[in-house]
Scaffold this motif. Structure first.
Motif, PDB file in Angstrom:
ATOM      1  N   PRO A   1       0.820  -1.219   0.000  1.00 45.46           N
ATOM      2  CA  PRO A   1       0.000   0.000   0.000  1.00 45.46           C
ATOM      3  C   PRO A   1       0.854   1.269   0.000  1.00 45.46           C
ATOM      4  N   SER A   2       1.894   1.294   0.832  1.00 47.38           N
ATOM      5  CA  SER A   2       2.763   2.474   0.875  1.00 47.38           C
ATOM      6  C   SER A   2       3.561   2.615  -0.412  1.00 47.38           C
ATOM      7  N   ILE A   3       4.030   1.493  -0.953  1.00 47.24           N
ATOM      8  CA  ILE A   3       4.812   1.556  -2.182  1.00 47.24           C
ATOM      9  C   ILE A   3       3.949   2.129  -3.305  1.00 47.24           C
ATOM     10  N   LEU A   4       2.693   1.693  -3.356  1.00 45.68           N
ATOM     11  CA  LEU A   4       1.781   2.175  -4.391  1.00 45.68           C
ATOM     12  C   LEU A   4       1.545   3.675  -4.245  1.00 45.68           C
ATOM     13  N   THR A   5       1.367   4.131  -3.003  1.00 44.24           N
ATOM     14  CA  THR A   5       1.218   5.567  -2.771  1.00 44.24           C
ATOM     15  C   THR A   5       2.455   6.302  -3.281  1.00 44.24           C
ATOM     16  N   GLY A   6       3.629   5.742  -2.981  1.00 44.79           N
ATOM     17  CA  GLY A   6       4.878   6.338  -3.449  1.00 44.79           C
ATOM     18  C   GLY A   6       4.924   6.413  -4.964  1.00 44.79           C
ATOM     19  N   LEU A   7       4.501   5.339  -5.617  1.00 45.42           N
ATOM     20  CA  LEU A   7       4.519   5.311  -7.082  1.00 45.42           C
ATOM     21  C   LEU A   7       3.583   6.373  -7.655  1.00 45.42           C
ATOM     22  N   LYS A   8       2.422   6.538  -7.012  1.00 43.83           N
ATOM     23  CA  LYS A   8       1.462   7.542  -7.481  1.00 43.83           C
ATOM     24  C   LYS A   8       2.019   8.941  -7.312  1.00 43.83           C
ATOM     25  N   ILE A   9       2.557   9.225  -6.124  1.00 44.85           N
ATOM     26  CA  ILE A   9       3.116  10.557  -5.872  1.00 44.85           C
ATOM     27  C   ILE A   9       4.274  10.798  -6.828  1.00 44.85           C
ATOM     28  N   GLY A  10       5.104   9.775  -7.007  1.00 45.18           N
ATOM     29  CA  GLY A  10       6.241   9.876  -7.916  1.00 45.18           C
ATOM     30  C   GLY A  10       5.791  10.200  -9.331  1.00 45.18           C
ATOM     31  N   TRP A  11       4.716   9.553  -9.748  1.00 51.97           N
ATOM     32  CA  TRP A  11       4.183   9.791 -11.094  1.00 51.97           C
ATOM     33  C   TRP A  11       3.748  11.249 -11.250  1.00 51.97           C
ATOM     34  N   ALA A  12       3.017  11.747 -10.227  1.00 55.09           N
ATOM     35  CA  ALA A  12       2.546  13.134 -10.281  1.00 55.09           C
ATOM     36  C   ALA A  12       3.728  14.106 -10.295  1.00 55.09           C
ATOM     37  N   PHE A  13       4.727  13.837  -9.444  1.00 52.66           N
ATOM     38  CA  PHE A  13       5.922  14.691  -9.404  1.00 52.66           C
ATOM     39  C   PHE A  13       6.610  14.680 -10.766  1.00 52.66           C
ATOM     40  N   ALA A  14       6.683  13.516 -11.382  1.00 50.61           N
ATOM     41  CA  ALA A  14       7.364  13.382 -12.666  1.00 50.61           C
ATOM     42  C   ALA A  14       6.671  14.248 -13.717  1.00 50.61           C
ATOM     43  N   TRP A  15       5.366  14.156 -13.767  1.00 49.15           N
ATOM     44  CA  TRP A  15       4.582  14.962 -14.723  1.00 49.15           C
ATOM     45  C   TRP A  15       4.843  16.442 -14.537  1.00 49.15           C
ATOM     46  N   ARG A  16       4.691  16.886 -13.268  1.00 47.65           N
ATOM     47  CA  ARG A  16       4.866  18.310 -12.980  1.00 47.65           C
ATOM     48  C   ARG A  16       6.271  18.761 -13.382  1.00 47.65           C
ATOM     49  N   THR A  17       7.252  17.981 -12.944  1.00 44.08           N
ATOM     50  CA  THR A  17       8.636  18.354 -13.209  1.00 44.08           C
ATOM     51  C   THR A  17       8.890  18.436 -14.706  1.00 44.08           C
ATOM     52  N   LEU A  18       8.368  17.457 -15.432  1.00 47.77           N
ATOM     53  CA  LEU A  18       8.644  17.408 -16.871  1.00 47.77           C
ATOM     54  C   LEU A  18       8.052  18.616 -17.578  1.00 47.77           C
ATOM     55  N   ILE A  19       6.774  18.904 -17.279  1.00 47.51           N
ATOM     56  CA  ILE A  19       6.127  20.022 -17.970  1.00 47.51           C
ATOM     57  C   ILE A  19       6.861  21.320 -17.638  1.00 47.51           C
ATOM     58  N   ALA A  20       7.215  21.489 -16.352  1.00 50.33           N
ATOM     59  CA  ALA A  20       7.929  22.703 -15.954  1.00 50.33           C
ATOM     60  C   ALA A  20       9.283  22.789 -16.651  1.00 50.33           C
ATOM     61  N   ALA A  21       9.993  21.672 -16.710  1.00 46.77           N
ATOM     62  CA  ALA A  21      11.315  21.662 -17.335  1.00 46.77           C
ATOM     63  C   ALA A  21      11.198  22.001 -18.817  1.00 46.77           C
TER      64      ALA A  21
END
Lengths: 266, 295
Positions: free
Chosen positions: B212-232
């Protein structure tokens, strides 16, 4: 030689200590005990006598600072599937595996049984504890008693040298506990496995055990070792049962009765 | 009232009774099927779609009322631009180029997080290293590292991947290691009871138990990745001609082409929704929900 051959577990002068953030606690002091083949050996004592710690040491989860533990002549140094443990907590089952998956897991993880043989053994073990209908259920769908049955089936399917049970029925309600004790004895009647059973209930010790080791608290030391196989299968209100229970009660609470004396006068 | 201390209460004596249960036939069948409407309202997908439809309606009505396509184009205009741009391939190409970089960075971040957390649960030194590194780098915005990455790796994919890894890694590592820590002691002991240790122990016992925690991490990581990429990509857009969705937003804004900006944002949102509600949702129902670890 015959007696030597049937000696399963030999605990020699074992002293155990563990660290809490502030203290170094001596849990047991120079414990000696011998468990023979097909014994239903019960370690009984009040809380704080280090009985669970002792079981953990036999399981190989902690090393004694003094003394040695031998299982069939081999020194115990680390956990292993030759000593299968059954814990009190229901979390011992893996929630991501079905009842069958849980029983299969140790067989596959250790490589002891494989493929079809493992599956057949697992199904047989589950049917012995009366869970044939629930093989495909996940632990969260099972009641407390059923989870405990799965844990017992899982341990027995591995055919360990000794089954280590750490207050396995303490978290169950009184009725289920009685059922489980009877079922455990019925299983023992069939398979005659060797079991080391830790409990703080005198009644449970007498019902389940064939030999009872009484520990004294702070730190745990051997107080007495009694035979209880003669009350095996006797009803609870039997005179022999009552006498043995009283005798053990006195052994366990002898120190406390004196300490409590002044309070009782108030 | 009770100044005297103990007040003895009179115990009420009630008569015993023993009766035949009342007739319950008026409630009809004890177990009966729900009506189609009740079943529909219990359907998560239906409810979520209804909310989306309501939001779309509000958007359309507000834009019509505002009547200023430069500030806030209507949903229909946005969709028209989107369909047109997907049709001629520009939007599709940019989505593809963004997703490629995103997946590269995400996969690398996940792999690194797996290695680091496995080391962390296996040794005390590894745990100390991971805790310290996470404490240092987790609060540092990934985009702040982009100028440095540009100096080190130049303009192009390597810089983006570097920044993405930074964005993904710490969130996943933090969640995974906190998940590992919350695995019940009894479960750990029963795993070790079978003689499991090292990587096998982590993979077969700790990882599923902390899922459950790993999945939460993967979701947050995915969102961070999107944000970071668009900003970059927005920053990249100034200096580079090859770009993904972020660059497309930048370009459209330069040309005051607001409906294109909206079309691009909508694409980002839709990919996010799709990944969240299809991919992660499917993983959730097939794992943690089925196992009773999460409701």
């Amino acid at each position: 030689m015959t007696e030597d051959g049937s000696l399963v577990l030999d605990v020699r002068g074992v002293t155990l200590q563990y660290k809490t953030p502030r203290h170094l606690v001596t849990a047991t002091y120079r414990i000696n005990l011998e468990v023979y083949e097909s014994d239903r050996f019960v370690i009984l004592g009040p809380s704080g006598c280090g009985k669970s710690t002792l079981l953990k040491a036999i399981g190989g989860f902690m090393a004694p600072i003094e003394g040695d533990i031998f299982l069939r002549g081999r020194k115990v140094v680390k956990p292993g599937p030759d000593r299968m443990m059954v814990f009190q907590e229901f979390e011992q089952l893996m929630p991501w595996k079905t009842a069958l998956g849980n029983v299969l897991f140790p067989m596959k993880a250790t490589g002891r049984f494989r493929g079809k043989e493992a599956r057949e053994r697992a199904l047989a073990a589950l049917s012995k504890v009366g869970l044939t209908k629930f093989v495909d259920s996940y632990p969260h769908m099972l009641s407390g008693g059923m989870k405990m049955r799965v844990a017992i089936a899982r341990a027995m399917a591995m055919e360990p040298d000794i089954l280590l049970m750490d207050e396995p029925f303490a978290a169950l309600d009184a009725l289920t506990r009685r059922r489980m004790q009877e079922d455990l004895l019925a299983l023992w009647d069939q398979l005659r496995f060797t079991v080391l059973f830790v409990t703080h209930s005198i009644e449970e010790a007498i019902r389940v055990g064939s030999r009872i080791l009484v520990l004294s608290p702070h730190p745990g030391r051997v107080r007495a070792e009694l035979n209880s196989s003669y009350v095996y299968g006797q009803p609870l209100d039997d005179a022999a049962f009552g006498l043995l229970s009283k005798r053990i009660h006195n052994l366990v609470f002898e120190g406390e009765a004196e300490a409590k004396q002044p309070e009782a006068l108030v | 009232m009770s100044s005297s201390g103990i007040v003895k209460t009179q115990q009420v004596v009630r008569p015993e009774f023993d009766r035949i249960p009342v007739d319950a036939s008026s409630v009809g069948a004890v177990v009966r099927p729900l009506s189609p409407l009740q079943r529909l309202l219990d359907n998560v997908l239906f409810r979520r779609c209804a909310i989306l439809a309501a939001l779309a309606l509000i958007w359309q009505l507000y834009a019509l009322w505002l009547h200023n396509s430069l500030l806030f184009p209507t949903l229909t205009d946005t969709l028209k631009v989107m369909i047109h741009d997907f049709g001629d391939g520009t939007l599709l190409r940019r989505t593809k180029s963004s997703l490629e970089v995103l997946l590269m960075g995400y996969a690398a971040g996940v792999a690194l997080a797996a290695v680091l957390t496995t080391l962390a649960v296996s040794t005390r030194l590894g745990d100390d290293i991971l805790s310290t590194l996470t404490a240092i780098f987790n609060p540092l915005p990934a985009i702040a590292l982009l100028p440095l990455a540009l100096i080190w790796f130049g303009l192009g994919t390597p810089s983006l991947v570097f920044v993405l890894v930074h964005g993904v890694l710490w969130a996943i590592a933090l969640n995974t290691s906190s998940g590992f820590r919350s695995v019940p002691e009894t479960l750990r002991m029963s795993g070790r009871n079978y003689g499991l240790s090292g990587v096998r122990y982590v993979v077969t016992v700790l990882m599923p138990a902390a899922f459950p925690s790993i999945l939460t991490g993967l979701k947050i990581g995915w969102a961070f990745a999107w944000r970071t990429l668009i900003a970059a990509e927005l920053v990249f857009g100034v200096s580079s001609r090859s770009g993904g969705l972020g660059w497309y937003i930048f370009e459209a804004r330069e040309e005051l082409n607001t409906s294109s900006v909206f079309a691009d944002l909508l694409t980002v949102i839709m990919i996010g929704l799709l990944v969240e509600s299809v991919l992660f949702r499917t993983i959730e129902t097939r794992t943690v929900e089925k196992w009773g670890m999460q409701r």
